[in-house]
Enzyme design. Structure first.
Site, PDB file in Angstrom:
ATOM      1  N   ARG A 105       5.699  -8.370   6.249  1.00  0.00           N
ATOM      2  CA  ARG A 105       4.909  -8.449   7.491  1.00  0.00           C
ATOM      3  C   ARG A 105       5.886  -8.463   8.659  1.00  0.00           C
ATOM      4  O   ARG A 105       6.773  -9.309   8.721  1.00  0.00           O
ATOM      5  CB  ARG A 105       4.041  -9.704   7.536  1.00  0.00           C
ATOM      6  CG  ARG A 105       3.500  -9.954   8.946  1.00  0.00           C
ATOM      7  CD  ARG A 105       2.491 -11.063   9.039  1.00  0.00           C
ATOM      8  NE  ARG A 105       1.226 -10.667   8.450  1.00  0.00           N
ATOM      9  CZ  ARG A 105       0.063 -11.287   8.687  1.00  0.00           C
ATOM     10  NH1 ARG A 105       0.011 -12.312   9.508  1.00  0.00           N
ATOM     11  NH2 ARG A 105      -1.041 -10.876   8.113  1.00  0.00           N
ATOM     12  N   HIS A 132      -2.884  -2.545   9.042  1.00  0.00           N
ATOM     13  CA  HIS A 132      -3.044  -3.756   8.211  1.00  0.00           C
ATOM     14  C   HIS A 132      -3.802  -3.344   6.941  1.00  0.00           C
ATOM     15  O   HIS A 132      -4.958  -3.726   6.720  1.00  0.00           O
ATOM     16  CB  HIS A 132      -3.803  -4.829   8.994  1.00  0.00           C
ATOM     17  CG  HIS A 132      -3.690  -6.209   8.408  1.00  0.00           C
ATOM     18  ND1 HIS A 132      -2.918  -6.499   7.293  1.00  0.00           N
ATOM     19  CD2 HIS A 132      -4.245  -7.391   8.786  1.00  0.00           C
ATOM     20  CE1 HIS A 132      -3.020  -7.790   7.031  1.00  0.00           C
ATOM     21  NE2 HIS A 132      -3.809  -8.358   7.912  1.00  0.00           N
ATOM     22  N   GLN A 135      -5.642  -5.744   4.347  1.00  0.00           N
ATOM     23  CA  GLN A 135      -6.874  -6.296   4.915  1.00  0.00           C
ATOM     24  C   GLN A 135      -8.065  -5.363   4.638  1.00  0.00           C
ATOM     25  O   GLN A 135      -9.188  -5.813   4.399  1.00  0.00           O
ATOM     26  CB  GLN A 135      -6.689  -6.480   6.430  1.00  0.00           C
ATOM     27  CG  GLN A 135      -7.899  -7.022   7.164  1.00  0.00           C
ATOM     28  CD  GLN A 135      -8.081  -8.520   6.992  1.00  0.00           C
ATOM     29  OE1 GLN A 135      -7.164  -9.290   7.159  1.00  0.00           O
ATOM     30  NE2 GLN A 135      -9.294  -8.935   6.652  1.00  0.00           N
ATOM     31  N   ASP A 225     -11.671  -8.678  16.402  1.00  0.00           N
ATOM     32  CA  ASP A 225     -10.347  -9.253  16.146  1.00  0.00           C
ATOM     33  C   ASP A 225      -9.873  -9.861  17.469  1.00  0.00           C
ATOM     34  O   ASP A 225     -10.497  -9.651  18.524  1.00  0.00           O
ATOM     35  CB  ASP A 225      -9.399  -8.125  15.656  1.00  0.00           C
ATOM     36  CG  ASP A 225      -8.006  -8.626  15.282  1.00  0.00           C
ATOM     37  OD1 ASP A 225      -7.842  -9.855  15.062  1.00  0.00           O
ATOM     38  OD2 ASP A 225      -7.075  -7.798  15.201  1.00  0.00           O
ATOM     39  N   CYS A 266     -11.196 -10.544  10.752  1.00  0.00           N
ATOM     40  CA  CYS A 266     -10.073 -10.696   9.817  1.00  0.00           C
ATOM     41  C   CYS A 266      -9.484 -12.107   9.861  1.00  0.00           C
ATOM     42  O   CYS A 266      -8.823 -12.526   8.919  1.00  0.00           O
ATOM     43  CB  CYS A 266      -8.996  -9.660  10.122  1.00  0.00           C
ATOM     44  SG  CYS A 266      -8.432  -9.732  11.836  1.00  0.00           S
ATOM     45  N   ARG A 311      -9.128 -11.472   0.402  1.00  0.00           N
ATOM     46  CA  ARG A 311      -7.743 -11.049   0.601  1.00  0.00           C
ATOM     47  C   ARG A 311      -6.942 -11.280  -0.684  1.00  0.00           C
ATOM     48  O   ARG A 311      -6.097 -10.476  -1.066  1.00  0.00           O
ATOM     49  CB  ARG A 311      -7.085 -11.832   1.750  1.00  0.00           C
ATOM     50  CG  ARG A 311      -7.693 -11.616   3.134  1.00  0.00           C
ATOM     51  CD  ARG A 311      -7.552 -10.195   3.639  1.00  0.00           C
ATOM     52  NE  ARG A 311      -6.189  -9.690   3.533  1.00  0.00           N
ATOM     53  CZ  ARG A 311      -5.174 -10.062   4.322  1.00  0.00           C
ATOM     54  NH1 ARG A 311      -5.348 -10.921   5.286  1.00  0.00           N
ATOM     55  NH2 ARG A 311      -3.961  -9.538   4.154  1.00  0.00           N
TER      56      ARG A 311
HETATM   57  N1  NVA Z   1      -4.492  -7.867  15.337  1.00  0.00           N
HETATM   58  C1  NVA Z   1      -4.072  -9.148  14.797  1.00  0.00           C
HETATM   59  C2  NVA Z   1      -4.408  -9.234  13.348  1.00  0.00           C
HETATM   60  C3  NVA Z   1      -4.094 -10.544  12.698  1.00  0.00           C
HETATM   61  C4  NVA Z   1      -4.477 -10.604  11.248  1.00  0.00           C
HETATM   62  C5  NVA Z   1      -2.579  -9.318  15.023  1.00  0.00           C
HETATM   63  O1  NVA Z   1      -1.825  -8.378  14.748  1.00  0.00           O
HETATM   64  O2  NVA Z   1      -2.164 -10.379  15.503  1.00  0.00           O
HETATM   65  N1   CP Z   2      -6.124 -11.705   8.443  1.00  0.00           N
HETATM   66  C1   CP Z   2      -4.831 -12.049   8.286  1.00  0.00           C
HETATM   67  O1   CP Z   2      -3.962 -11.210   8.043  1.00  0.00           O
HETATM   68  O2   CP Z   2      -4.579 -13.378   8.413  1.00  0.00           O
HETATM   69  P1   CP Z   2      -3.134 -14.049   8.457  1.00  0.00           P
HETATM   70  O3   CP Z   2      -2.487 -13.603   9.743  1.00  0.00           O
HETATM   71  O4   CP Z   2      -3.392 -15.521   8.432  1.00  0.00           O
HETATM   72  O5   CP Z   2      -2.339 -13.586   7.286  1.00  0.00           O
END
Ligand code: NVA
Ligand code: CP
Length: 326
Positions: A105, A132, A135, A225, A266, A311
């Site tokens: 990540r 993502h 997800q 989101d 999410c 997930r």
């Molecule tokens: N768009 C959000 C998704 C988190 C799961 C981010 O990248 O922070």
């Molecule tokens: N939805 C998601 O990716 O959550 P986290 O950022 O907690 O992993």
């Protein structure tokens, strides 16, 4: 030996392959429910690299890996040399010589792609600024659980249409042949490059990009989101002004005119004041709820938390699919 299969972005997979992953996720969920052991990858070793924070993705990879019998090592942003003293390529070569699979990540999509290219082992994208993908398997699995099928569904994402979730939903829906609407103010609509990718991989889905909230009429699912994603440096006030009209609230749910609509997110979500960031925003701008009201969040929370649980089952399916032939 068959080469390990990475999971870096949705377009690397066909419609049938993504559908198979969704069905495999449902099978793993059933095994877990029935407490049937499934240590199919016993003794393998995986590393989880997190350059951004995470609750769901980290927990899902950890539990899924352990359920499959693997040893799981967490490598947080402050724990390894990556990016500071050591390049992605060198890190990839080292980790690839020790681990059978690597979750990453981070920020740039090109970093997760480089990790896959130079490690020689399976790499799973746990979120980048662009996509993502893990997800998505959980999200469409959840939709399949709710509606019993995916064919014929229409979904709408309302909010920041330029972020990783919006990109992934647009492209994955196209690949799966599911009608999708990205509803966002003009300045936050998907990058034309992403729209082109979706069009190129479209299997008969209707793809709609609009700023018109009336487009939610008749949809089966509303998705949103956060308004500012991890790593984004933007004027929060500007985002609020742009996106407040696109908040998922009771009024917007009513506009769907669909009594069977579900709402998904999410997570994490800003729906109340029970976090430091939400408190801070409230103190500065007087807003107690952002992308989704607490009323709507609570009303649809069973779908939202089912999506979160999924997930784990879907990441298990993705890792199993990658490593089963090793
Ligand atoms: N768009 C959000 C998704 C988190 C799961 C981010 O990248 O922070
Ligand atoms: N939805 C998601 O990716 O959550 P986290 O950022 O907690 O992993």
């Amino acid at each position: 030996m068959t080469k390990a299969l990475s999971f870096l972005k949705e377009i690397d997979f066909t419609q049938a392959e993504l559908m198979d992953l969704i069905d495999l996720s449902l099978k793993f969920k059933d095994l877990k429910r029935k407490r049937i052991p499934h240590k199919y990858l016993d003794g393998l070793n995986i590393a989880l690299i997190f350059e951004k924070t995470s609750t769901r993705t980290r927990s899902a990879f950890t539990v899924a890996g352990q359920d499959l019998g693997m040893n799981v090592t967490y490598l947080g942003a402050g724990d390894i040399q990556l990016g500071k003293k050591e390049s992605v390529v060198d890190t990839a070569r080292v980790l690839g010589s020790m681990f059978d699979g690597i979750e990453y990540r981070g920020f740039k999509q090109e970093d997760v792609e480089a990790l896959a290219e130079h490690s020689g082992v399976a790499v799973w994208n746990g979120l980048t600024d662009t996509w993502h993908p893990t997800q998505m398997i959980a999200d469409f699995m959840t939709l399949k659980e709710y509606f019993g099928h995916l064919e014929g569904l229409t979904i709408a994402y309302v909010g920041d249409g330029r972020n990783n979730i919006a990109n992934s939903l647009l492209v994955t829906s196209a690949i799966l042949g599911i009608n999708v609407k990205i509803i966002a103010p003009a300045s936050l609509q998907p990058d034309p490059e992403i729209v082109t990718i979706a069009e190129q991989h479209n299997n008969g889905a209707e793809l709609t990009i609009t700023d018109d909230l009336a487009a939610v009429k008749g949809v089966d699912m509303l998705y949103t989101d956060v308004w500012v994603s991890m790593g984004e440096e933007v004027d929060f006030k500007e985002r609020i002004d742009l996106l407040l009209p696109y908040q998922i609230n009771a009024d917007l749910v009513d506009k769907t005119e669909n009594p069977n609509v579900i709402v998904m997110h999410c997570l994490p979500a800003f729906h109340d004041l029970n976090t430091e960031i939400a408190q801070d925003i409230y103190n500065k701008y007087g807003l107690a709820e952002l992308e989704i009201t607490d009323e709507v969040f609570q009303k649809y929370s069973s779908a939202i938390f089912q999506e979160a649980e999924n997930r784990m089952h879907s990441i298990k399916a993705i890792m199993y699919n990658s490593l089963k032939n090793l």
